[in-house]
Write a protein that holds these residues in place. Structure first.
Motif, short mmCIF file in Angstrom:
data_model
loop_
_atom_site.label_atom_id
_atom_site.label_comp_id
_atom_site.label_asym_id
_atom_site.label_seq_id
_atom_site.Cartn_x
_atom_site.Cartn_y
_atom_site.Cartn_z
N LYS A 1 55.13 5.18 -70.59
CA LYS A 1 54.95 4.65 -69.41
C LYS A 1 56.40 3.84 -69.33
O LYS A 1 57.00 3.35 -70.28
CB LYS A 1 53.94 3.84 -69.39
CG LYS A 1 53.42 3.34 -68.01
CD LYS A 1 52.60 4.19 -67.35
CE LYS A 1 52.40 3.90 -65.83
NZ LYS A 1 51.88 4.79 -64.85
N ASP A 2 57.09 3.78 -68.10
CA ASP A 2 58.21 2.74 -67.62
C ASP A 2 57.54 1.50 -67.99
O ASP A 2 56.45 1.10 -67.87
CB ASP A 2 58.69 3.15 -66.43
CG ASP A 2 59.34 4.44 -66.50
OD1 ASP A 2 59.48 5.31 -67.25
OD2 ASP A 2 59.76 4.59 -65.14
N PHE A 3 58.73 0.62 -68.07
CA PHE A 3 58.41 -0.99 -68.34
C PHE A 3 57.44 -1.43 -69.29
O PHE A 3 56.45 -2.01 -69.28
CB PHE A 3 57.86 -1.39 -66.95
CG PHE A 3 58.68 -1.37 -65.82
CD1 PHE A 3 59.89 -1.78 -65.54
CD2 PHE A 3 58.48 -0.13 -64.89
CE1 PHE A 3 60.82 -1.58 -64.45
CE2 PHE A 3 59.01 0.30 -63.64
CZ PHE A 3 60.26 -0.51 -63.64
N THR A 4 57.50 -0.35 -70.31
CA THR A 4 56.71 -0.82 -71.64
C THR A 4 57.75 -1.55 -72.87
O THR A 4 58.88 -1.17 -72.77
CB THR A 4 56.10 0.20 -72.31
OG1 THR A 4 57.27 1.47 -72.41
CG2 THR A 4 55.06 0.84 -71.69
N ASN B 1 48.30 7.18 -72.23
CA ASN B 1 49.62 8.20 -72.45
C ASN B 1 50.06 7.99 -74.00
O ASN B 1 51.12 8.28 -74.19
CB ASN B 1 50.70 8.06 -71.58
CG ASN B 1 50.12 8.31 -70.00
OD1 ASN B 1 49.29 9.20 -69.72
ND2 ASN B 1 50.91 7.92 -69.16
N GLN B 2 49.45 7.38 -74.71
CA GLN B 2 49.93 6.64 -76.06
C GLN B 2 50.60 7.88 -76.90
O GLN B 2 51.13 7.40 -77.82
CB GLN B 2 49.07 5.68 -76.73
CG GLN B 2 47.69 6.34 -77.22
CD GLN B 2 46.77 5.31 -77.56
OE1 GLN B 2 47.24 4.76 -78.76
NE2 GLN B 2 45.62 5.48 -77.46
N THR B 3 49.96 9.00 -76.73
CA THR B 3 50.45 10.13 -77.72
C THR B 3 51.63 10.61 -77.48
O THR B 3 52.79 11.28 -78.09
CB THR B 3 49.55 11.34 -77.66
OG1 THR B 3 49.33 11.52 -76.17
CG2 THR B 3 48.21 11.04 -78.19
N VAL B 4 52.53 10.04 -76.13
CA VAL B 4 53.72 10.27 -75.79
C VAL B 4 54.66 9.36 -76.46
O VAL B 4 55.39 8.47 -75.61
CB VAL B 4 53.87 10.41 -74.10
CG1 VAL B 4 55.12 11.02 -73.58
CG2 VAL B 4 52.80 11.21 -73.63
#
Length: 219
Positions: free
Chosen positions: A39-42, A127-130
Motif C-alpha cells: 500500500k502507498d503511505f506505509t 495485501n501484506q504478502t506484497v
C-alpha cells in the motif's frame, strides 16, 4: 501461481510512474530488482523506497535496473513520492508500478487469484504478502526471491551482496560461502570435477575436506 528460482519471470504490461512498460523489454540486457509494497503511505515501505533511491548508483554500476510496485494508482504514487523525499531525503528515481488490477501481484504469487475489486477498499494488512524482492537476470529467469513481513524493513545492502555473488558465479565455476563479501575467497562449484578444477586452477586450492575446495575470487 508459485514462482521458483530458475523460472522465467512472468512478463506483463503495466502503468508506471515513468510510463507504460512491457517488463521483459524494460529489463533488456540488464539485471533487474523488483520490490513490492502492499500500500502507498506505509511507514516501513517509505524508508525502503528512500533508501533504494539513495543507493541506486550502486545498482547502476552493476547493470541492475530497479522497479517498485504498489497496489495503488499513479496519483497516489506521486503524492507518496513527495512524502518519501521529505522524510528520507531522496525521492524514488526509478519507476513504480501501479498494480491497481492486482495483475502483477497475482502473476508473481503475492496475492491470490480470487483478489479483485477496488484497491482503495483494501488495507495494507489485506495485501501484506506484497512485501517481496525478486532478482531477475538478463535471461529473464528468477535468481532470488525474498519475502518479508510487514514489521521488518528489507536489507537492500544484502540484495547488492547477493547480486555480486550471482553475477560472479554466473561467469565463473565457483560458489560463495557464508557471509561472503566481494574480494574474499570462494569455493569451487560442486559441479566441477577435480580434473576440471586442475585445468582452471593449476596452482591448486585449499581443501580442509575433499568436498571443500577454496580458491581466491576470480577477477
Amino acid at each position: 501461481m508459485t514462482l521458483h528460482i530458475g523460472d522465467i519471470a512472468p512478463d506483463f504490461e503495466a502503468e508506471t510512474t515513468e510510463g507504460r512498460i512491457r517488463f521483459h523489454d524494460w529489463i533488456g540486457d540488464s539485471w533487474a530488482v523488483m520490490f513490492s509494497h502492499p500500500k502507498d503511505f506505509t511507514p516501513i515501505c517509505t524508508t525502503e523506497l528512500g533508501y533504494m533511491a539513495r543507493i541506486k548508483p550502486d545498482f547502476d554500476s552493476r547493470n541492475v535496473k530497479i522497479i517498485g510496485l504498489s497496489v495503488d494508482p499513479l496519483d497516489k504514487h506521486a503524492a507518496w513520492s513527495a512524502d518519501i523525499e521529505e522524510t528520507q531525503g531522496y525521492a524514488p528515481n526509478y519507476p513504480m508500478i501501479a498494480d491497481v488490477d492486482f495483475n502483477v501481484s497475482q502473476l508473481y504469487g503475492m496475492l491470490g487469484a480470487d483478489v479483485s475489486g477496488d484497491p482503495a477498499d483494501r488495507t495494507a494488512a489485506d495485501n501484506q504478502t506484497v512485501r517481496n524482492v525478486f532478482v531477475i537476470g538478463p535471461d529473464k529467469k528468477v535468481k532470488l526471491i525474498l519475502v518479508y513481513p510487514m514489521t521488518t524493513g528489507r536489507n537492500f545492502d544484502e540484495v547488492l551482496r547477493v547480486i555480486d555473488s550471482l553475477q560472479l558465479t554466473a561467469k565463473h565455476k565457483v560458489s560463495t560461502p557464508v557471509n561472503w563479501q566481494p574480494g574474499e575467497d570462494v569455493v569451487i562449484a560442486g559441479s566441477v570435477s577435480d580434473d576440471q578444477a586442475r585445468e582452471i586452477w593449476p596452482d591448486g586450492w585449499e581443501s580442509p575436506k575433499p568436498y571443500i575446495r577454496i580458491v581466491q575470487q576470480p577477477s
